[in-house]
Design a protein around this motif. Structure first.
Motif, PDB file in Angstrom:
ATOM      1  N   GLN A  99      62.933 143.722  81.809  1.00 50.09           N
ATOM      2  CA  GLN A  99      63.435 145.031  82.239  1.00 50.09           C
ATOM      3  C   GLN A  99      64.194 145.742  81.111  1.00 50.09           C
ATOM      4  O   GLN A  99      64.793 145.096  80.261  1.00 50.09           O
ATOM      5  N   THR A 103      66.932 150.704  83.262  1.00 49.69           N
ATOM      6  CA  THR A 103      66.451 150.385  84.620  1.00 49.69           C
ATOM      7  C   THR A 103      67.439 149.441  85.307  1.00 49.69           C
ATOM      8  O   THR A 103      67.743 149.583  86.491  1.00 49.69           O
ATOM      9  N   SER A 104      67.918 148.500  84.525  1.00 52.96           N
ATOM     10  CA  SER A 104      68.859 147.536  85.069  1.00 52.96           C
ATOM     11  C   SER A 104      70.143 148.224  85.533  1.00 52.96           C
ATOM     12  O   SER A 104      70.686 147.913  86.599  1.00 52.96           O
ATOM     13  N   ALA A 107      69.646 150.264  88.651  1.00 55.95           N
ATOM     14  CA  ALA A 107      69.459 149.407  89.838  1.00 55.95           C
ATOM     15  C   ALA A 107      70.782 149.170  90.572  1.00 55.95           C
ATOM     16  O   ALA A 107      70.776 148.792  91.736  1.00 55.95           O
ATOM     17  N   SER A 118      63.611 154.047  94.830  1.00 53.46           N
ATOM     18  CA  SER A 118      63.786 152.725  94.208  1.00 53.46           C
ATOM     19  C   SER A 118      62.524 152.321  93.454  1.00 53.46           C
ATOM     20  O   SER A 118      62.591 151.765  92.356  1.00 53.46           O
ATOM     21  N   ASN A 121      62.147 154.375  90.433  1.00 47.16           N
ATOM     22  CA  ASN A 121      63.120 153.958  89.417  1.00 47.16           C
ATOM     23  C   ASN A 121      62.543 152.926  88.442  1.00 47.16           C
ATOM     24  O   ASN A 121      62.943 152.858  87.286  1.00 47.16           O
ATOM     25  N   LEU A 122      61.570 152.141  88.928  1.00 49.33           N
ATOM     26  CA  LEU A 122      60.966 151.123  88.061  1.00 49.33           C
ATOM     27  C   LEU A 122      60.120 151.771  86.964  1.00 49.33           C
ATOM     28  O   LEU A 122      59.938 151.219  85.881  1.00 49.33           O
TER      29      LEU A 122
END
Ligand SMILES: Nc1ncnc2c1ncn2[C@@H]1O[C@H](COP(=O)(O)OP(=O)(O)OP(=O)(O)O)[C@@H](O)[C@H]1O
Length: 265
Positions: A99, A103-104, A107, A118, A121-122
């Motif tokens: 990741q 992104t992390s 999250a 969600s 978001n990836l």
């Protein structure tokens, strides 16, 4: 969010045979917006205590109250909602290896995103400007688009701290956040955490092995010893003798303690 523990006793289901409990009759209160450090030798119950406060582990007896609510007396749905108000940061931040940092960090706000955002978001990380601003507090702005598995241990730990700041929780429970950081970075990282908690009125509970950081940066320090509360004092009242008693059973840690206190003078 205020935290209230009354006579909490807890043990891990997979404990060693000779271990009766991980925590025994632990009681204390933390007011909304207060900052507290928890110290104690290895195995004294610091992580277990944070897991109890995070309502990630159910105590065998005693009562936990978070913002006036006992998390173990409400429905599963209400418990999930309550958990959105707190952020538990484990010792090793769970960062999926491939990741990207951005992104992390985003999250941390999954709870408020909803399912479609969600998933989006990836692919297109949300809140990237907030993520950049947060990273800059830890001198990590240039790592925004880096892959997590290409960071050093210390950088990963600081990303873990940045994830806390990205959340909008009002109770932060942080387990040994400084183990991979050098003394200067440790001090800087904890000061950022405390300053942000203060700015947002967040209640902050941090476990630390660095006794000098705990007593210098936090107004209140709780000492745990063999699962029991050894002391709960304003840091100004904590003497070398009190600390030596706390670590008396652990030769290795008492040497570390002496080094820390010696350098702190
Ligand atoms: N998952 C587990 N299963 C069984 N026993 C556990 C587990 N986690 C912790 N324990 C036991 O519970 C007690 C308290 O452990 P805990 O991890 O809370 O201590 P700690 O103060 O955080 O230690 P450290 O500073 O080494 O991280 C110890 O006796 C430990 O062996």
């Amino acid at each position: 969010m205020d935290v209230h523990l009354e006579n909490i006793t807890a043990y891990h289901p997979a404990r060693e045979q000779d271990e009766v409990f991980a925590l025994k009759n632990v009681s204390f209160q933390v007011k909304t917006g207060e900052h507290v450090a928890i110290i104690g030798p290895s195995g004294s119950g610091k992580t277990t205590l944070l897991q109890i406060v995070a309502a990630a582990m159910k105590p065998q007896s005693g009562v936990l109250s978070l913002g006036g609510i006992n998390p173990w007396s409400i429905s599963g749905g209400a418990l999930r909602q309550l958990r959105q108000h707190l952020f538990y940061a484990p010792q090793i931040p769970p960062l999926p290896p491939r990741q990207r940092v951005v992104t992390s960090l985003s999250a941390s706000r999954l709870g408020e995103m909803g399912l479609s955002k969600s998933i989006l978001n990836l692919i297109y990380p949300q809140y990237s400007q907030d993520a950049l601003n947060t990273l800059s507090l830890f001198d990590l702005n240039e790592k925004l688009w880096s892959r997590v598995d290409r960071l050093s241990g210390g950088e990963r730990q600081r990303v873990g701290l940045a994830k806390i700041l990205m959340s909008r929780a009002d109770l932060w429970l942080v387990d040994e956040p400084l183990s991979a950081l050098d003394p200067k970075r440790s001090r800087q990282a904890i000061q950022v955490l405390i300053a942000e908690a203060k700015k947002r009125g967040v209640t902050l509970i941090v476990t630390l092995h660095q006794v000098d950081v705990a007593t210098k940066e936090f107004a209140r320090v709780i000492g745990l010893q063999a699962g029991e509360l050894a002391f709960d004092l304003p840091s100004a009242d904590i003497t070398k003798n009190i600390l030596q008693d706390l670590y008396a059973q652990n030769e290795h840690e008492i040497t570390q303690l002496e080094t820390q206190l010696f350098h702190a003078e």
